[in-house]
Design a protein around this motif. Sequence first.
Motif, PDB file in Angstrom:
ATOM      1  N   GLY A  62     -64.505  68.725  58.464  1.00  0.00           N
ATOM      2  CA  GLY A  62     -64.017  68.984  59.817  1.00  0.00           C
ATOM      3  C   GLY A  62     -64.754  70.132  60.479  1.00  0.00           C
ATOM      4  O   GLY A  62     -65.069  70.086  61.684  1.00  0.00           O
ATOM      5  N   ALA A  63     -65.043  71.183  59.712  1.00  0.00           N
ATOM      6  CA  ALA A  63     -65.788  72.324  60.257  1.00  0.00           C
ATOM      7  C   ALA A  63     -67.203  71.898  60.664  1.00  0.00           C
ATOM      8  O   ALA A  63     -67.738  72.344  61.706  1.00  0.00           O
ATOM      9  CB  ALA A  63     -65.848  73.442  59.228  1.00  0.00           C
TER      10      ALA A  63
ATOM     11  N   TYR B 283     -57.374  79.510  67.440  1.00  0.00           N
ATOM     12  CA  TYR B 283     -57.843  79.283  66.085  1.00  0.00           C
ATOM     13  C   TYR B 283     -57.218  80.282  65.106  1.00  0.00           C
ATOM     14  O   TYR B 283     -56.859  81.415  65.473  1.00  0.00           O
ATOM     15  CB  TYR B 283     -59.363  79.394  66.035  1.00  0.00           C
TER      16      TYR B 283
ATOM     17  N   ASN C  18     -66.908  69.964  63.821  1.00  0.00           N
ATOM     18  CA  ASN C  18     -66.638  70.877  64.931  1.00  0.00           C
ATOM     19  C   ASN C  18     -67.915  71.586  65.361  1.00  0.00           C
ATOM     20  O   ASN C  18     -68.168  71.813  66.562  1.00  0.00           O
ATOM     21  CB  ASN C  18     -65.575  71.881  64.511  1.00  0.00           C
ATOM     22  N   HIS C  19     -68.763  71.951  64.369  1.00  0.00           N
ATOM     23  CA  HIS C  19     -70.024  72.611  64.681  1.00  0.00           C
ATOM     24  C   HIS C  19     -70.959  71.674  65.441  1.00  0.00           C
ATOM     25  O   HIS C  19     -71.731  72.106  66.317  1.00  0.00           O
ATOM     26  CB  HIS C  19     -70.684  73.083  63.383  1.00  0.00           C
TER      27      HIS C  19
ATOM     28  N   ARG D   5     -65.328  65.528  68.795  1.00  0.00           N
ATOM     29  CA  ARG D   5     -63.985  65.743  69.345  1.00  0.00           C
ATOM     30  C   ARG D   5     -62.961  65.852  68.207  1.00  0.00           C
ATOM     31  O   ARG D   5     -63.218  65.488  67.061  1.00  0.00           O
ATOM     32  CB  ARG D   5     -63.619  64.592  70.274  1.00  0.00           C
ATOM     33  N   GLU D   6     -61.755  66.315  68.579  1.00  0.00           N
ATOM     34  CA  GLU D   6     -60.682  66.540  67.592  1.00  0.00           C
ATOM     35  C   GLU D   6     -60.210  65.235  66.954  1.00  0.00           C
ATOM     36  O   GLU D   6     -59.761  65.220  65.805  1.00  0.00           O
ATOM     37  CB  GLU D   6     -59.507  67.250  68.258  1.00  0.00           C
TER      38      GLU D   6
ATOM     39  N   PHE E  97     -58.499  74.114  63.683  1.00  0.00           N
ATOM     40  CA  PHE E  97     -59.205  73.345  64.691  1.00  0.00           C
ATOM     41  C   PHE E  97     -58.486  73.235  66.020  1.00  0.00           C
ATOM     42  O   PHE E  97     -58.885  72.429  66.867  1.00  0.00           O
ATOM     43  CB  PHE E  97     -59.500  71.937  64.146  1.00  0.00           C
ATOM     44  N   THR E  98     -57.400  73.956  66.256  1.00  0.00           N
ATOM     45  CA  THR E  98     -56.744  73.981  67.571  1.00  0.00           C
ATOM     46  C   THR E  98     -56.661  75.408  68.054  1.00  0.00           C
ATOM     47  O   THR E  98     -56.540  76.359  67.263  1.00  0.00           O
ATOM     48  CB  THR E  98     -55.330  73.376  67.491  1.00  0.00           C
TER      49      THR E  98
ATOM     50  N   ILE F  40     -61.996  64.616  63.816  1.00  0.00           N
ATOM     51  CA  ILE F  40     -61.531  65.469  62.713  1.00  0.00           C
ATOM     52  C   ILE F  40     -60.201  64.960  62.168  1.00  0.00           C
ATOM     53  O   ILE F  40     -59.964  64.968  60.945  1.00  0.00           O
ATOM     54  CB  ILE F  40     -61.415  66.923  63.200  1.00  0.00           C
TER      55      ILE F  40
END
Length: 898
Positions: A412-413, A465, A416-417, A421-422, A461-462, A425
């Motif tokens: 997920g990280a 943080y 995100n990098h 989008r969420e 992730f929201t 993840i």
Amino acid sequence: MATSPMESAFARTQITGKTPGSRGKLKIFIGYAPGTGKTYAMLKAGHAAQEDGVDVVAGYVNPHARPDTAALLKGLEMLPHTGNANDGLGFQEFELDHALQRKPGLILVDDLAHTNAAGNRHKRRYQDVEELLRAGIHVYTTMNVQQIESLADTVASITGMSVKERIPDSVFECADQVEFVDIEPETLIVRFLKGKIYSDRETEQTNAHLFTNEKLNALREMALQQTAAQLNRIALQIGAKNSRNEFSGKDHILVCLSSSASNKKVIRTAARMAEVFHGQFTALFVETPETEPVTKKNKIGLRENLRLAEQLGAKIATVYGDDISGQIAEYAKTSHVSKIVLGRSPRQKRGFAKSTVVDKLIDLVPNIETYIIPYSEPVFHKKSAIYLKSPAFSLADMGKTASILAACTLVGAWFNHLGFREANIITVYILGVLLNATVTKGRLYSAICSIMSVIVFNFFFTEPYYSLRAYDPGYPVTFLVMLVASFVMSTLTMRVREQAMQSAQKAYRTEVLLETSRKLQQATDSSAIIDETAIQLVKLLDRTIIFYSVRHEGLSEPLIFPKRGSAVDPQIYTGENEHAVAEWVYQNNKRAGATTETFSDAHCLYHAVRGGDSVFAVAAIVMDREDPLDVFEQSLTIAMLGECALALEKERLNDQQKEIFMQIRQEQLRANLLRQISHDLRTPLTSISGNAGILIGNSGMLSEEQRTSLYTDIYDDAMWLILLVENLLSISRMDNGTINLNLQAELMEEVIAEALLHVNRSKDNHIIQTVLEDEWIMARMDTRLIVQVLINLVDNAIKYTHTGSHITISARRDNDRVVVEVSDDGPGIAEEAKAKLFEMFYTADNIRGDGHRGLGLGLSLCKSIVSAHGGTIGVRDRFPQGTVFYFTLQSEEVSVYE
């Protein structure tokens, strides 16, 4: 209800007409309540039978402290009792072994439904009575109508109390006679009020509620119905025997099993329906993924219901599947079920289904009558539910869960990098939940993974943080959807995995069953059949199996087949006590041992491997410290033992068929031998006696030449008889294996010369010559027997060739063998006769042969002798005319010393 004189006469006829080895007759004196006079009526009938000359003993009679009943015990032999007093009144337990040893013509045993004290062979007295009947002893016994198993619920609704001591319906239905002992309810109530029924004040107060007109009349009506039904049943059985046509019902009643206590009511209802409609009775259990992890209480309940169904005469069947209603409907269609009886809980539905199992079943089989009996409790309590029982903690599974969460967070990280989008993840975490449900055991870790996925996603992730707060008002909905999706996906994954495991287990069991069938067909003898069955049972049950095969009307030494990775102490499972249980199972053709009501203290569960009334072996399943067999395992075990019994029965029939064939063959040989001997001995004996008579009566009138001719004929006939007897004795010794070969190296020239000295005197009418490749040809032989072979072959050539024929005896080496040939220039032998020449009693149909003087033993004897020497014998045509007989012997080298 008094017994008529005709019925009494019939009863006495049944008792006195006992034949050795037959089953005893059972007569039940039935009442509708305590105090109606059942024991009194039984004792009166016992005295009547004793007056008719029947050997009557009282096995166990409880007079209940009633003087008139106790007075009837006088004049009857009382068997000794055993154990401690069980009710404080001084009455002890019935001693079964004393009764079997005494073996009277008729035995009186009170209180058929009684529960025996601990330590007895059987838990229930009706089982004692059944063993007495199997031993050929007639039994009189007593019971109340409340004690019939299928009436338990009806009786409880009438009296307000459940009767604990009951008997299976099959015991009552197998009675050869039933006598209803009746008394008016008003009279019975008066007796109760005067204290003439119970001697114990506490028991009297406990049962006081029963003695009302309404309850007694209802029980009386029920007793009359049961008596009438049994009398009608007996009449039908007698009619079926007389017409030689068994009664078969058209209805097939199906009842569905569960572990609920309320299921007993359903089973009893179905049993009564099967009895009323004279139909088949099947109890079906549907095993699903939800029924696998059940509590110990549920397992005990399921075994009790299974045992109740078996006692009431049901055939047990088990099916697998997630769709209960679909499995029931499919079985009902394929088995031609006409009526289905099942329970229905008002609270129970399966998952999110809009309809219950019952509703769906009715839709699937609208043409089959379905009877619904309300349940009062759920069927199964799942052991895996968190709110019922704390799940077992596994450090390994917790580590797997933590590792999967960490891996999902790292992915997920990375997403995100990369600016994903969420939603992407969230998909990673849902995938992690699926993976976790696959690699861990139990739903606990799937629930932890689902909850922690939402928490970790919110934390990392929201916004904001690294906090559990969320600024966006849509995040709570996202978290909820993510949590629900995770739970649903993990649940579905766990269910798929459980179904896969169940399918694999079912496939394995089916494979074992098919493999058993295949291996039993390939087994060559009874020992191989037992070995293969035991090995397959070990594979199926993962328990130690012990087999006792039947040898000479008794059990052999036990064969132990331990389960994988276990060491078995033979003294524990094959000691004297365990062997006694196996002997009882063999003698009574019944199941016994652990988890049963007979020898329940045993370490093993014993099954009779039987075909009809014959027991071929006894199989023991070690149950010590092991869970009882489940329904499907029990069904498969019985099926495998049934196949073993069929294989053993087939093997026994094959052995009997072989023995019968050998006996027929021996009888045919004996008949042929007697016929041939009587026919062929007549000619030489007649000739000998006739020539001797001429010499005796006319010796002075005969010339020297005539006397010499008669002497020669007598000598020739006598020598023929001697050769015949020698052949018969040699064949018998060869067949019995009693002949001993004295093998030595001999010169063939000397052996042939010796044989020619003893051949038929008719040799002078033929040209016989010997041809040897080398005068030093030697062979390893028993000289006496090979000489007899040569004599028979030369005599055979003389017999079947014309006068003046050429007969040649030759010998030559062929590698390490010596080939001996006897050839002639006679008419030869037909091709169809060559294949039978060396069979016993076969004689060639040759016009030149003396068909009246040949048993067909010579060539058969030659074959036996040559085969005993390790050689071969045969026949072929001689060119241009004639026959060649040949045989081979082991060659020997000649040693020459200077």
